[in-house]
Write a protein that holds these residues in place. Structure first.
Motif, short mmCIF file in Angstrom:
data_model
loop_
_atom_site.label_atom_id
_atom_site.label_comp_id
_atom_site.label_asym_id
_atom_site.label_seq_id
_atom_site.Cartn_x
_atom_site.Cartn_y
_atom_site.Cartn_z
N ALA A 2 -6.64 59.64 35.24
CA ALA A 2 -6.15 59.60 36.63
C ALA A 2 -6.06 60.66 37.47
N SER A 3 -5.68 61.44 36.49
CA SER A 3 -5.37 62.92 36.46
C SER A 3 -5.94 63.59 36.66
N ILE A 4 -7.28 63.83 34.93
CA ILE A 4 -7.63 64.62 35.01
C ILE A 4 -8.95 64.42 36.06
N LYS A 5 -9.10 63.07 36.67
CA LYS A 5 -9.78 62.94 37.10
C LYS A 5 -10.06 63.42 38.85
N LEU A 6 -8.65 63.46 39.43
CA LEU A 6 -8.14 63.66 41.25
C LEU A 6 -8.59 65.18 40.54
N LEU A 7 -8.25 65.91 39.78
CA LEU A 7 -8.51 67.23 39.40
C LEU A 7 -9.53 68.01 39.68
N GLY A 8 -10.69 66.63 39.27
CA GLY A 8 -12.31 66.81 39.24
C GLY A 8 -12.39 66.59 40.56
N PHE A 9 -11.79 65.83 41.28
CA PHE A 9 -12.07 65.47 42.48
C PHE A 9 -11.87 66.63 43.77
N ILE A 10 -10.54 67.25 43.33
CA ILE A 10 -10.42 68.56 43.81
C ILE A 10 -11.45 69.85 44.08
N ASP A 11 -11.45 70.01 42.46
CA ASP A 11 -12.49 70.59 42.31
C ASP A 11 -14.00 71.11 43.34
N ASN A 12 -14.39 69.62 42.55
CA ASN A 12 -15.50 69.40 43.32
C ASN A 12 -16.02 68.50 44.37
N ILE A 21 -10.11 58.25 45.65
CA ILE A 21 -8.97 59.32 45.89
C ILE A 21 -7.81 58.03 45.78
N ILE A 22 -7.50 57.16 46.13
CA ILE A 22 -6.65 56.02 46.76
C ILE A 22 -6.32 55.34 44.75
N PHE A 23 -8.08 54.51 44.17
CA PHE A 23 -7.80 53.84 43.11
C PHE A 23 -6.65 55.08 41.79
N GLN A 24 -7.05 56.35 41.91
CA GLN A 24 -6.95 57.35 41.68
C GLN A 24 -5.43 57.32 41.04
N LEU A 25 -5.05 57.53 41.90
CA LEU A 25 -3.19 57.70 42.89
C LEU A 25 -2.38 56.71 42.47
N SER A 26 -3.28 55.22 43.09
CA SER A 26 -2.25 54.54 42.59
C SER A 26 -1.74 53.98 40.02
N PHE A 27 -2.14 54.85 39.86
CA PHE A 27 -1.45 55.01 38.54
C PHE A 27 -0.86 55.71 38.25
N LEU A 28 -0.67 56.97 39.29
CA LEU A 28 -0.13 57.95 39.32
C LEU A 28 1.62 57.48 40.18
N PHE A 48 -0.49 69.00 47.03
CA PHE A 48 -1.53 67.49 46.00
C PHE A 48 -1.97 67.92 44.82
N GLU A 49 -2.28 69.58 44.29
CA GLU A 49 -3.13 69.59 43.53
C GLU A 49 -2.08 69.92 42.57
N SER A 67 1.55 65.33 36.74
CA SER A 67 1.09 64.16 36.71
C SER A 67 0.93 64.15 35.16
N PHE A 68 0.21 65.09 35.25
CA PHE A 68 -0.93 64.71 33.84
C PHE A 68 -0.16 65.79 32.67
N ASN A 69 0.88 66.22 33.31
CA ASN A 69 1.48 67.44 31.96
C ASN A 69 2.35 66.64 31.35
N TRP A 70 3.89 65.45 32.20
CA TRP A 70 4.46 64.69 31.63
C TRP A 70 3.94 63.26 30.51
N SER A 71 2.98 63.53 31.42
CA SER A 71 2.65 61.62 30.84
C SER A 71 1.93 62.03 29.67
N HIS A 72 1.21 63.27 29.46
CA HIS A 72 0.33 63.80 28.37
C HIS A 72 2.28 63.32 27.42
N ILE A 73 3.12 65.00 27.93
CA ILE A 73 4.18 64.93 26.79
C ILE A 73 4.37 63.99 26.39
N GLY A 74 5.06 63.16 27.29
CA GLY A 74 5.18 61.55 26.85
C GLY A 74 5.02 60.65 26.13
N ASN A 75 3.65 60.45 26.09
CA ASN A 75 2.74 60.25 25.18
C ASN A 75 2.84 61.35 23.47
#
Length: 249
Positions: A73-83, A92-99, A211-212, A218-226
């Motif tokens: 979800a974080s990767i998709k949201l960053l894609g929304f921010i860039d484009n 946006i709402i759907f992806q934010l729900s995962f965070l 927001f960015e 969110s991406f950083n800590w979730s990725h480290i956690g995994n």
């Protein structure tokens, strides 16, 4: 007299030898019984450990899946921010729900060390892994606490401040929501609280530098956690394999 004394002496020696042999046999039988009891107790502990670590594996897989959802979800949201062109608010709402999810690993307590029963485990490799288990879990939980703090102190307040929070909660429940960590995974619960009536500006959200940063964090800590979770998962698999090798059918 000398003859009789010699016979009595030999007889006494023989009696002593027999007593010593009897004591040794009794001690051997007692040791054998104690060893048999310890082996039976060890088997009981191993069966319980197998049950516990299978539960731990099941729970950990749920948390890994939840964190994977957050990173994707974080990767998709960053894609929304860039484009930001043609990005819809619902996406946006759907992806934010995962965070907003809170993946925390809470394994079954292993009290072998505290109970003093660790010595019953004869496999040294298994014993070492069980000794290190709590430390390995703690390393993952430290990371989880960091994300909990970000979620509670930054993500939720940001969504409330921007007016997104009600829409996120509505999106979660309107079509039926079953959290991955739910005890009853067949109970689909639906609630419609409706979206906010306030005007939401998508461009303002996507252009918000805070927001960015939130999404990147969110991406950083979730990725480290995994990364830690997958290492811990390997530990569980190794522990289960060692347990199976010691369980007598």
């Amino acid at each position: 007299m000398e003859n009789k004394t010699g016979k009595y002496f030999k007889y006494a020696i023989g009696e002593i030898v027999l007593v010593v042999i009897g004591i040794l046999i009794a001690l051997q039988i007692n040791n054998w019984n104690e060893q048999r009891k310890e082996i039976a107790q060890e088997q009981k502990i191993l069966l319980q450990l197998k049950l516990d670590f299978n539960k731990n594996l099941e729970q950990l897989d749920e948390k890994i899946s939840m964190r994977s959802d957050i990173t994707e979800a974080s990767i998709k949201l960053l894609g929304f921010i860039d484009n930001p062109e043609f990005v819809e608010l619902d996406s946006i709402i759907f992806q934010l729900s995962f965070l907003l999810t809170d993946p925390t690993f809470d394994p079954v307590e292993n009290n072998l060390i505290e109970s003093g029963n660790l010595h019953l485990i004869r496999n040294d490799s298994l014993k070492l892994k069980l000794t290190n288990w709590s430390t390995d879990v703690y390393q993952l939980q430290e990371i989880e606490l960091e994300y909990q703090k970000i979620r509670t102190e930054i993500i939720i307040p940001f969504n409330e401040k921007t007016g997104l929070y009600r829409n996120i909660i509505n999106a979660l429940w309107k079509d039926g929501y079953i959290p991955k960590f739910a005890l009853n995974k067949t109970a689909i619960v639906k609630h419609k609280i409706g979206n906010t009536k306030k005007q939401l500006n998508i461009s303002e959200v996507l252009n918000n530098i805070e927001f960015e940063g939130i999404v990147a964090d969110s991406f950083n800590w979730s990725h480290i956690g995994n990364i830690q979770s997958l290492a811990l998962r390997n530990q569980i698999i190794e522990i289960l394999n060692l347990i199976d090798s010691e369980i007598k059918e």
